[in-house]
Enzyme design. Structure first.
Site, PDB file in Angstrom:
ATOM      1  CG  ASP A   1      39.636  41.862  89.508  1.00 39.88           C
ATOM      2  OD1 ASP A   1      39.655  42.132  88.093  1.00 39.88           O
ATOM      3  OD2 ASP A   1      39.032  40.863  89.932  1.00 39.88           O
TER       4      ASP A   1
ATOM      5  CG  HIS B   1      40.580  49.059  81.813  1.00 39.53           C
ATOM      6  ND1 HIS B   1      40.898  48.250  82.891  1.00 39.53           N
ATOM      7  CD2 HIS B   1      40.044  48.247  80.787  1.00 39.53           C
ATOM      8  CE1 HIS B   1      40.526  47.027  82.717  1.00 39.53           C
ATOM      9  NE2 HIS B   1      40.152  46.992  81.186  1.00 39.53           N
TER      10      HIS B   1
ATOM     11  CG  LEU C   1      56.273  54.534  96.680  1.00 42.84           C
ATOM     12  CD1 LEU C   1      55.941  53.682  97.957  1.00 42.84           C
ATOM     13  CD2 LEU C   1      55.095  55.204  96.250  1.00 42.84           C
TER      14      LEU C   1
ATOM     15  CG  LEU D   1      46.716  34.251  95.580  1.00 44.22           C
ATOM     16  CD1 LEU D   1      47.819  33.437  96.167  1.00 44.22           C
ATOM     17  CD2 LEU D   1      46.674  35.780  96.224  1.00 44.22           C
TER      18      LEU D   1
HETATM   19  C1  IPE Z   1      44.125  39.996  87.755  1.00 47.61           C
HETATM   20  O1  IPE Z   1      42.621  40.305  87.232  1.00 47.61           O
HETATM   21  C2  IPE Z   1      44.973  40.722  86.796  1.00 47.61           C
HETATM   22  C3  IPE Z   1      45.207  41.994  87.211  1.00 47.61           C
HETATM   23  C4  IPE Z   1      44.462  42.835  87.978  1.00 47.61           C
HETATM   24  C5  IPE Z   1      46.065  42.732  86.094  1.00 47.61           C
HETATM   25  P1  IPE Z   1      42.160  39.401  86.115  1.00 47.61           P
HETATM   26  O2  IPE Z   1      40.680  39.932  86.141  1.00 47.61           O
HETATM   27  O3  IPE Z   1      42.823  39.117  85.334  1.00 47.61           O
HETATM   28  O4  IPE Z   1      41.939  38.030  87.090  1.00 47.61           O
HETATM   29  P2  IPE Z   1      41.051  36.769  86.861  1.00 47.61           P
HETATM   30  O5  IPE Z   1      41.155  36.566  85.263  1.00 47.61           O
HETATM   31  O6  IPE Z   1      39.596  37.221  86.917  1.00 47.61           O
HETATM   32  O7  IPE Z   1      41.321  35.776  87.634  1.00 47.61           O
HETATM   33  C1  IPE Z   2      41.603  44.645  86.452  1.00 50.58           C
HETATM   34  O1  IPE Z   2      40.284  44.731  86.101  1.00 50.58           O
HETATM   35  C2  IPE Z   2      42.436  45.431  85.670  1.00 50.58           C
HETATM   36  C3  IPE Z   2      43.086  44.687  84.496  1.00 50.58           C
HETATM   37  C4  IPE Z   2      43.041  43.451  84.371  1.00 50.58           C
HETATM   38  C5  IPE Z   2      43.981  45.423  83.795  1.00 50.58           C
HETATM   39  P1  IPE Z   2      39.415  43.983  85.204  1.00 50.58           P
HETATM   40  O2  IPE Z   2      39.596  44.628  83.738  1.00 50.58           O
HETATM   41  O3  IPE Z   2      39.737  42.541  85.447  1.00 50.58           O
HETATM   42  O4  IPE Z   2      37.938  44.414  85.744  1.00 50.58           O
HETATM   43  P2  IPE Z   2      36.906  43.259  85.868  1.00 50.58           P
HETATM   44  O5  IPE Z   2      37.315  42.049  86.739  1.00 50.58           O
HETATM   45  O6  IPE Z   2      36.573  42.700  84.304  1.00 50.58           O
HETATM   46  O7  IPE Z   2      35.592  43.825  86.397  1.00 50.58           O
HETATM   47 MG    MG Z   3      39.082  41.192  86.522  1.00 50.48          MG
END
Ligand code: IPE
Ligand code: IPE
Ligand code: MG
Length: 225
Positions: free
Chosen positions: A12, A29, A123, A180
């Site tokens: 995240d 990303h 892996l 989570l």
């Molecule tokens: C969790 O991150 C999903 C992934 C890392 C793919 P999110 O950014 O979507 O989670 P929330 O919405 O903040 O809980």
């Molecule tokens: C997690 O990073 C990656 C995906 C959900 C694909 P985010 O895109 O949720 O990044 P933040 O949390 O918005 O910074």
């Molecule tokens: Mg996020």
């Protein structure tokens, strides 16, 4: 001393990193994908046998189309450009999640990539795509009902996407958020959880190593004393 076999990661913070450093969530990303490549190599180096990466949740479809399209294009180019390298390094690719919602071309490429790397043993790289733990559990219950088999922990285990894969020893979530987000709710029952303040693109070798070293010293009770 514990040795971790399976590490699961909620990657995240890409979006926030992107805004902060490149004025674009999507470029965050793109940068996050570099961390993915590093962590795969480091997992092999640390003798980890299973690495599960949360790449796209069932809830991530709520995001703007522009961002979803970009994420899909990153996945597509990753598959195209990296699959041979993964294969040559003995990596087995496994997808968990509901693939039907993805464009046909990606579904086909994901199937091909899994088939190509099926026999690899170094892996197992498990990518969670359109993955949601609640939907996984609902599917498992449906499967058990359909097969008309008895309901117990083993039959649930064997009806999940993660059938045959040991539960994660370690869960890491970067991005300074302590939740989570519908990830592996059943499988994480006894995992050691590490919440990391850094955004995913900034997560580095030392951070990973520190977590593995900390894990090794933890006394895991599993309910015992
Ligand atoms: C969790 O991150 C999903 C992934 C890392 C793919 P999110 O950014 O979507 O989670 P929330 O919405 O903040 O809980
Ligand atoms: C997690 O990073 C990656 C995906 C959900 C694909 P985010 O895109 O949720 O990044 P933040 O949390 O918005 O910074
Ligand atoms: Mg996020």
């Amino acid at each position: 001393m514990n040795t971790p076999k399976h590490v699961a990661i909620i990657m995240d913070g890409n979006g926030r990193w992107g805004i902060e450093n490149r004025k674009s969530r999507n470029l965050g990303h793109k940068e996050g994908l570099k961390t993915v490549e590093k962590i795969i190599k480091l997992s092999i180096k640390n003798n980890i046998k299973f690495l599960t990466l949360y790449a796209f949740s069932t809830e991530n479809w709520k995001r703007p189309n522009f961002e979803i399209k970009f994420l899909l294009s990153l996945l597509e180019s990753f598959l195209k450009e990296k699959i041979d390298e993964l294969n040559n390094n003995g990596i087995k690719l496994k997808i968990i999640g509901e693939l039907k919602r993805f464009p046909k071309k990606i579904q086909i490429n994901l199937k091909k990539a899994q088939k190509k790397t099926y026999k690899n043993k170094k892996l197992e790289l498990i990518l969670a795509l359109n993955y949601g733990s609640k939907s996984e559990l609902v599917n498992a219950i449906k499967l058990i009902k359909k097969k008309n088999i008895s309901i117990n922990e083993r039959s649930v285990d064997n009806s999940l996407y993660t059938k045959g894969i040991p539960n994660p020893d370690i869960l890491i979530r970067t991005g300074n958020t302590n939740r989570l987000s519908n990830f592996l709710l059943w499988q994480l029952s006894y995992s050691e959880i590490f919440f990391v303040k850094k955004m995913w693109p900034d997560f580095n070798e030392r951070d990973y190593k520190n977590i593995i070293e900390k894990f090794k010293k933890i006394k895991r009770n599993f309910g015992n004393i």
